[in-house]
Design a protein around this motif. Structure first.
Motif, PDB file in Angstrom:
ATOM      1  N   SER A   1      23.222-108.684 -67.534  1.00 29.99           N
ATOM      2  CA  SER A   1      21.861-108.148 -67.531  1.00 29.99           C
ATOM      3  C   SER A   1      21.908-106.619 -67.641  1.00 29.99           C
ATOM      4  CB  SER A   1      21.138-108.566 -66.247  1.00 29.99           C
ATOM      5  OG  SER A   1      19.916-107.906 -66.127  1.00 29.99           O
ATOM      6  N   TYR A   2      22.824-106.013 -66.905  1.00 32.12           N
ATOM      7  CA  TYR A   2      23.011-104.559 -66.986  1.00 32.12           C
ATOM      8  C   TYR A   2      23.462-104.159 -68.391  1.00 32.12           C
ATOM      9  CZ  TYR A   2      24.997 -99.945 -66.268  1.00 32.12           C
ATOM     10  OH  TYR A   2      25.298 -98.620 -66.382  1.00 32.12           O
ATOM     11  N   ILE A   3      24.451-104.873 -68.934  1.00 32.02           N
ATOM     12  CA  ILE A   3      24.952-104.576 -70.278  1.00 32.02           C
ATOM     13  C   ILE A   3      23.824-104.669 -71.301  1.00 32.02           C
ATOM     14  CG2 ILE A   3      26.400-105.499 -72.147  1.00 32.02           C
ATOM     15  CD1 ILE A   3      28.493-106.178 -69.977  1.00 32.02           C
ATOM     16  N   ALA A   4      23.040-105.728 -71.225  1.00 35.04           N
ATOM     17  CA  ALA A   4      21.948-105.926 -72.185  1.00 35.04           C
ATOM     18  C   ALA A   4      20.893-104.831 -72.080  1.00 35.04           C
ATOM     19  CB  ALA A   4      21.309-107.291 -71.960  1.00 35.04           C
ATOM     20  N   CYS A   5      20.744-104.253 -70.914  1.00 30.69           N
ATOM     21  CA  CYS A   5      19.738-103.201 -70.721  1.00 30.69           C
ATOM     22  C   CYS A   5      20.235-101.834 -71.180  1.00 30.69           C
ATOM     23  CB  CYS A   5      19.345-103.149 -69.255  1.00 30.69           C
ATOM     24  SG  CYS A   5      18.070-101.929 -68.899  1.00 30.69           S
ATOM     25  N   VAL A   6      21.457-101.474 -70.842  1.00 29.47           N
ATOM     26  CA  VAL A   6      21.910-100.108 -71.096  1.00 29.47           C
ATOM     27  C   VAL A   6      22.628 -99.915 -72.426  1.00 29.47           C
ATOM     28  CG1 VAL A   6      22.056 -99.553 -68.646  1.00 29.47           C
ATOM     29  CG2 VAL A   6      24.097-100.306 -69.850  1.00 29.47           C
ATOM     30  N   VAL A   7      23.288-100.936 -72.928  1.00 28.84           N
ATOM     31  CA  VAL A   7      24.075-100.770 -74.149  1.00 28.84           C
ATOM     32  C   VAL A   7      23.231-100.350 -75.358  1.00 28.84           C
ATOM     33  CG1 VAL A   7      25.472-102.039 -75.847  1.00 28.84           C
ATOM     34  CG2 VAL A   7      26.057-102.114 -73.430  1.00 28.84           C
ATOM     35  N   PRO A   8      22.029-100.910 -75.559  1.00 27.14           N
ATOM     36  CA  PRO A   8      21.257-100.480 -76.736  1.00 27.14           C
ATOM     37  C   PRO A   8      20.893 -98.995 -76.750  1.00 27.14           C
ATOM     38  CG  PRO A   8      20.385-102.543 -75.897  1.00 27.14           C
ATOM     39  CD  PRO A   8      21.390-102.047 -74.889  1.00 27.14           C
ATOM     40  N   ILE A   9      20.860 -98.365 -75.582  1.00 26.32           N
ATOM     41  CA  ILE A   9      20.495 -96.946 -75.544  1.00 26.32           C
ATOM     42  C   ILE A   9      21.656 -96.069 -75.071  1.00 26.32           C
ATOM     43  CG2 ILE A   9      19.542 -96.941 -73.213  1.00 26.32           C
ATOM     44  CD1 ILE A   9      17.188 -95.253 -74.464  1.00 26.32           C
ATOM     45  N   PHE A  10      22.847 -96.631 -75.033  1.00 22.91           N
ATOM     46  CA  PHE A  10      24.021 -95.876 -74.582  1.00 22.91           C
ATOM     47  C   PHE A  10      24.316 -94.686 -75.486  1.00 22.91           C
ATOM     48  CE2 PHE A  10      28.529 -95.505 -73.179  1.00 22.91           C
ATOM     49  CZ  PHE A  10      28.261 -95.380 -71.827  1.00 22.91           C
ATOM     50  N   TRP A  11      23.882 -94.740 -76.742  1.00 26.89           N
ATOM     51  CA  TRP A  11      24.091 -93.628 -77.674  1.00 26.89           C
ATOM     52  C   TRP A  11      23.391 -92.364 -77.167  1.00 26.89           C
ATOM     53  CZ3 TRP A  11      19.724 -91.592 -79.885  1.00 26.89           C
ATOM     54  CH2 TRP A  11      18.571 -92.378 -79.847  1.00 26.89           C
ATOM     55  N   VAL A  12      22.291 -92.515 -76.437  1.00 22.50           N
ATOM     56  CA  VAL A  12      21.596 -91.348 -75.877  1.00 22.50           C
ATOM     57  C   VAL A  12      22.491 -90.672 -74.842  1.00 22.50           C
ATOM     58  CG1 VAL A  12      19.593 -90.608 -74.507  1.00 22.50           C
ATOM     59  CG2 VAL A  12      19.308 -92.291 -76.325  1.00 22.50           C
ATOM     60  N   TYR A  13      23.155 -91.472 -74.034  1.00 22.96           N
ATOM     61  CA  TYR A  13      24.093 -90.954 -73.038  1.00 22.96           C
ATOM     62  C   TYR A  13      25.220 -90.169 -73.721  1.00 22.96           C
ATOM     63  CZ  TYR A  13      27.393 -91.234 -69.091  1.00 22.96           C
ATOM     64  OH  TYR A  13      28.279 -90.950 -68.091  1.00 22.96           O
ATOM     65  N   ALA A  14      25.715 -90.713 -74.828  1.00 21.50           N
ATOM     66  CA  ALA A  14      26.787 -90.039 -75.573  1.00 21.50           C
ATOM     67  C   ALA A  14      26.312 -88.700 -76.122  1.00 21.50           C
ATOM     68  CB  ALA A  14      27.283 -90.937 -76.704  1.00 21.50           C
ATOM     69  N   ILE A  15      25.127 -88.668 -76.703  1.00 20.00           N
ATOM     70  CA  ILE A  15      24.592 -87.419 -77.257  1.00 20.00           C
ATOM     71  C   ILE A  15      24.372 -86.396 -76.152  1.00 20.00           C
ATOM     72  CG2 ILE A  15      22.574 -86.390 -78.381  1.00 20.00           C
ATOM     73  CD1 ILE A  15      22.419 -88.989 -80.061  1.00 20.00           C
ATOM     74  N   MET A  16      23.845 -86.846 -75.014  1.00 16.33           N
ATOM     75  CA  MET A  16      23.625 -85.932 -73.898  1.00 16.33           C
ATOM     76  C   MET A  16      24.941 -85.282 -73.468  1.00 16.33           C
ATOM     77  SD  MET A  16      22.350 -86.682 -70.039  1.00 16.33           S
ATOM     78  CE  MET A  16      23.959 -87.321 -69.627  1.00 16.33           C
ATOM     79  N   HIS A  17      26.015 -86.065 -73.428  1.00 17.36           N
ATOM     80  CA  HIS A  17      27.304 -85.509 -73.030  1.00 17.36           C
ATOM     81  C   HIS A  17      27.907 -84.608 -74.105  1.00 17.36           C
ATOM     82  CE1 HIS A  17      28.150 -86.797 -69.003  1.00 17.36           C
ATOM     83  NE2 HIS A  17      27.544 -87.940 -69.286  1.00 17.36           N
ATOM     84  N   VAL A  18      27.617 -84.862 -75.357  1.00 16.67           N
ATOM     85  CA  VAL A  18      28.072 -83.948 -76.409  1.00 16.67           C
ATOM     86  C   VAL A  18      27.434 -82.575 -76.189  1.00 16.67           C
ATOM     87  CG1 VAL A  18      27.931 -83.420 -78.877  1.00 16.67           C
ATOM     88  CG2 VAL A  18      28.602 -85.706 -78.127  1.00 16.67           C
ATOM     89  N   PHE A  19      26.124 -82.559 -75.953  1.00 15.37           N
ATOM     90  CA  PHE A  19      25.448 -81.285 -75.682  1.00 15.37           C
ATOM     91  C   PHE A  19      26.024 -80.623 -74.431  1.00 15.37           C
ATOM     92  CE2 PHE A  19      21.675 -82.846 -78.184  1.00 15.37           C
ATOM     93  CZ  PHE A  19      21.693 -81.824 -79.112  1.00 15.37           C
TER      94      PHE A  19
END
Length: 140
Positions: A33-51
């Motif tokens: 349930s956690y995976i299904a919720c966060v994985v589709p938007i995990f790219w936002v987390y990646a971009i935030m960390h790039v910045f």
């Protein structure tokens, strides 16, 4: 690309991977349930960390740290508290993507405003070193 591959693996084999940690079907269901919720938007987390890491790398550590702390303490925790009191447990996972989205927006705005450019750490050019002065030169 790494994010997309990882996301695909988690969606296809997530339940099997979670089974390494617990054979309990309820635990596996909660984890997926956690995976299904966060994985589709995990790219936002990646971009935030790039910045954040870019800003840290140029010497502007204070603002990314403040934004990250704000994202955790002033967004994610209050959202999680609200969701846990008013909705089912599975909706609680949304607190993570909401925090990431706010953090990414704040990091993007700060980056685009360019205030970090005044804080770039540079070194003064060093004087050239003669070969005889180098500790491992051929002239030894």
């Amino acid at each position: 690309a790494i994010n997309l591959v990882t996301s695909a693996i988690l969606f296809v084999a997530g339940r099997q991977l979670l089974a390494f940690f617990s054979p309990d079907p309820a635990v596996i269901d909660a984890g997926f349930s956690y995976i299904a919720c966060v994985v589709p938007i995990f790219w936002v987390y990646a971009i935030m960390h790039v910045f954040a890491n870019f800003l840290n790398g140029v010497g502007d550590v204070k603002v990314p740290t403040i934004i990250t702390m704000f994202m955790f303490w002033c967004v994610r925790l209050p959202v999680a508290g609200y969701l846990s009191r008013n909705f089912s447990g599975n909706l609680l996972h949304i607190a993570f993507p909401i925090g990431w989205l706010v953090g990414c927006i704040l990091m993007s705005v700060y980056f685009l405003k360019g205030g970090w450019k005044k804080k770039v750490v540079t070194r003064a050019p060093e004087e050239p070193v003669e070969a005889a002065e180098l500790p491992f030169s051929d002239n030894m």
